[in-house]
Write an enzyme that holds these catalytic residues in place. Structure first.
Site, PDB file in Angstrom:
ATOM      1  N   LEU A   1      -2.744   6.240   3.235  1.00 56.39           N
ATOM      2  CA  LEU A   1      -1.305   6.427   3.058  1.00 56.39           C
ATOM      3  C   LEU A   1      -0.949   6.284   1.576  1.00 56.39           C
ATOM      4  CD1 LEU A   1       0.028   4.407   6.129  1.00 56.39           C
ATOM      5  CD2 LEU A   1      -0.796   6.757   6.008  1.00 56.39           C
TER       6      LEU A   1
ATOM      7  N   ALA B   1       2.006   8.173   0.089  1.00 65.34           N
ATOM      8  CA  ALA B   1       3.178   9.040  -0.069  1.00 65.34           C
ATOM      9  C   ALA B   1       4.352   8.356  -0.754  1.00 65.34           C
ATOM     10  CB  ALA B   1       3.626   9.568   1.295  1.00 65.34           C
ATOM     11  N   GLY B   2       4.313   7.030  -0.853  1.00 62.27           N
ATOM     12  CA  GLY B   2       5.496   6.310  -1.304  1.00 62.27           C
ATOM     13  C   GLY B   2       5.719   6.346  -2.804  1.00 62.27           C
TER      14      GLY B   2
ATOM     15  N   GLN C   1       4.169  14.037   3.722  1.00 58.85           N
ATOM     16  CA  GLN C   1       5.271  13.304   4.340  1.00 58.85           C
ATOM     17  C   GLN C   1       6.488  13.475   3.429  1.00 58.85           C
ATOM     18  OE1 GLN C   1       4.989   9.008   4.448  1.00 58.85           O
ATOM     19  NE2 GLN C   1       6.228   8.852   6.307  1.00 58.85           N
TER      20      GLN C   1
ATOM     21  N   GLY D   1       8.403   5.644   7.872  1.00 64.02           N
ATOM     22  CA  GLY D   1       7.619   4.629   8.550  1.00 64.02           C
ATOM     23  C   GLY D   1       6.146   4.971   8.629  1.00 64.02           C
ATOM     24  N   THR D   2       5.359   3.971   8.993  1.00 62.11           N
ATOM     25  CA  THR D   2       3.905   4.126   8.967  1.00 62.11           C
ATOM     26  C   THR D   2       3.397   5.046  10.064  1.00 62.11           C
ATOM     27  OG1 THR D   2       3.834   2.018  10.167  1.00 62.11           O
ATOM     28  CG2 THR D   2       3.419   1.951   7.792  1.00 62.11           C
TER      29      THR D   2
ATOM     30  N   GLY E   1       3.409 -10.128  10.131  1.00 62.02           N
ATOM     31  CA  GLY E   1       3.162 -10.005  11.555  1.00 62.02           C
ATOM     32  C   GLY E   1       1.980 -10.882  11.918  1.00 62.02           C
TER      33      GLY E   1
ATOM     34  N   HIS F   1       1.259  -2.352 -35.079  1.00 61.46           N
ATOM     35  CA  HIS F   1       0.817  -3.419 -35.971  1.00 61.46           C
ATOM     36  C   HIS F   1       1.763  -4.618 -35.920  1.00 61.46           C
ATOM     37  CE1 HIS F   1       2.841  -0.114 -38.151  1.00 61.46           C
ATOM     38  NE2 HIS F   1       3.543  -1.063 -38.754  1.00 61.46           N
TER      39      HIS F   1
END
Length: 393
Positions: free
Chosen positions: A6, A8-9, A78, A83-84, A135, A308
């Protein structure tokens, strides 16, 4: 085994570094962030990479091409990041067997990905210090039976690290309902996999999500330490290279330079004379570190100039940045508290006692500019000579 990666973000929390570059393509040591994950999948034995792209997709396609390290590459687009599960669903037409899902903005230790791929249907797990932020896995012995999102009083610190291997049937289970967050979540697909299969978990030895600028610093600190010393560029006999220092072919190190590894000097970069580079530092392609400059524990992206008499510490400088002579970055608060940075309009603790600045592409500072800890300069921003900058610009 196919691997869906994944990528795409945009990475809005990583701004301004992602103003013209997708987050998965930000530099981590000698390659883009998501290339470390692609390499882990290849080393683990994947037969095909399927990259889900979206924001600045051409940058990803140009890097990986149609074949990467001998492995065929396909692309799925995408257009909206919904969402995933939605992301994986865009790859539906390419899937024809069991498949892994890996995140292009995460870093995993290689051995654990190999164990995940060998185990069959499975999910990665990690022992988190604050499991209520993740989670949390519900387990029955070695089997995962569910995931409880951000429980107030978790019974374990074993959390889901996202990466997983799914059975071929899961290809048809990706059309899930929208969650309360308005997204199509891969966790809903996993719930069905848990119900119909014995799903094991592979505990990661090391894992980190790279979502904010200071985490990009940490990612480079991790991966730069894995490099072995190699000097192929033009290094003066009067330069002093200490420890794991990599100087790529086409780079030049002038007399009087001291470099203390882990440091990577990429092709076309020019350092010195009399510069001091230390800590976990990446000097990007065609960058310039000039006379009597000190760079410490920083990411300096391609074509950026610190010409410099300047000091840059614990900072991230985007592409084509130019620091005027005598620009000084402060990287420590006087009250010794962790430095804060603005992320999406809110002040957030970086958790780092030493942290400098984040500078977007094309920004320029006037001579003798002083930059306070945690300051963010947007792409194309300017400062005046002798200016003290204490607020984002």
């Amino acid at each position: 085994m196919q691997t869906v990666l994944l990528a795409a973000g945009e990475g809005t929390r990583m701004r301004p570094l992602t103003a013209g570059l997708p987050k998965p393509m930000l530099p981590v040591a000698d390659r883009p962030l998501c290339a470390h994950t692609a390499d882990a999948a290849i080393e683990a034995g994947t037969d095909e990479l399927i990259l889900v792209v979206g924001y600045e997709a051409d940058v990803v396609r140009e890097y990986f091409g149609e074949e990467y390290r001998g492995v065929p590459v396909k692309y799925a687009t995408q257009d909206e990041q919904l969402g995933t599960a939605h992301a994986v669903r865009t790859a539906h037409e390419h899937l024809d067997g069991r498949f892994a899902v890996l995140y292009g903005d995460d870093l995993y230790d290689q051995a654990s990905i190999e164990a995940l791929f060998a185990a069959g249907p499975g999910i990665t797990a990690y022992r988190a210090e604050n499991p209520s932020n993740y989670g949390v896995l519900d387990t029955d012995g070695d089997r995962v039976v569910g995931v409880t999102e951000k429980p107030a009083s978790p019974e374990t610190n074993l959390v889901s690290a996202g990466a997983c291997v799914l059975p071929s049937e899961a290809r048809e289970w990706l059309d899930v309902e929208q969650s309360e967050r308005g997204e199509y979540e891969l966790t809903d697909v996993l719930d069905r996999v848990f119900a119909e299969y014995e799903v094991s978990y592979t505990e990661l030895d090391r894992w980190m999500g790279v979502g904010r600028p200071w985490e990009l610093l940490e990612a480079n600190e991790w991966k730069l330490t894995e490099l072995d010393r190699e000097v192929r560029g033009d290094v003066s006999d009067d330069a002093d290279l200490r420890g794991p220092v990599v100087v790529e072919e086409g780079a030049a190190i002038e007399p009087g330079v001291v470099i203390e590894g882990p440091v990577l000097v990429r092709s076309g970069a020019h350092v010195g004379p009399n510069a001091y580079v230390r800590g976990a530092t990446l000097l990007g392609e065609d960058s310039e570190v000039g006379h009597a400059v000190e760079i410490k524990n920083s990411v300096i992206m391609r074509e950026t100039n610190v010409p410099h008499l300047s000091y840059v510490g614990d900072s991230l400088l985007g592409r084509d940045v130019n620091f005027g002579a005598g620009t000084t970055v402060a990287n420590l608060r006087h009250d010794d508290e962790p430095v804060e940075q603005t992320v999406k309009g809110e002040r957030v603790s970086t958790g780092r006692r030493k942290y400098g600045v984040v500078v977007g592409d094309g920004a320029k500072t006037g001579i003798e500019t002083s930059l306070s800890p945690g300051v963010v300069l947007s792409p194309g921003a300017r400062t005046e000579p002798n200016e003290w900058v204490s607020r984002d610009r």
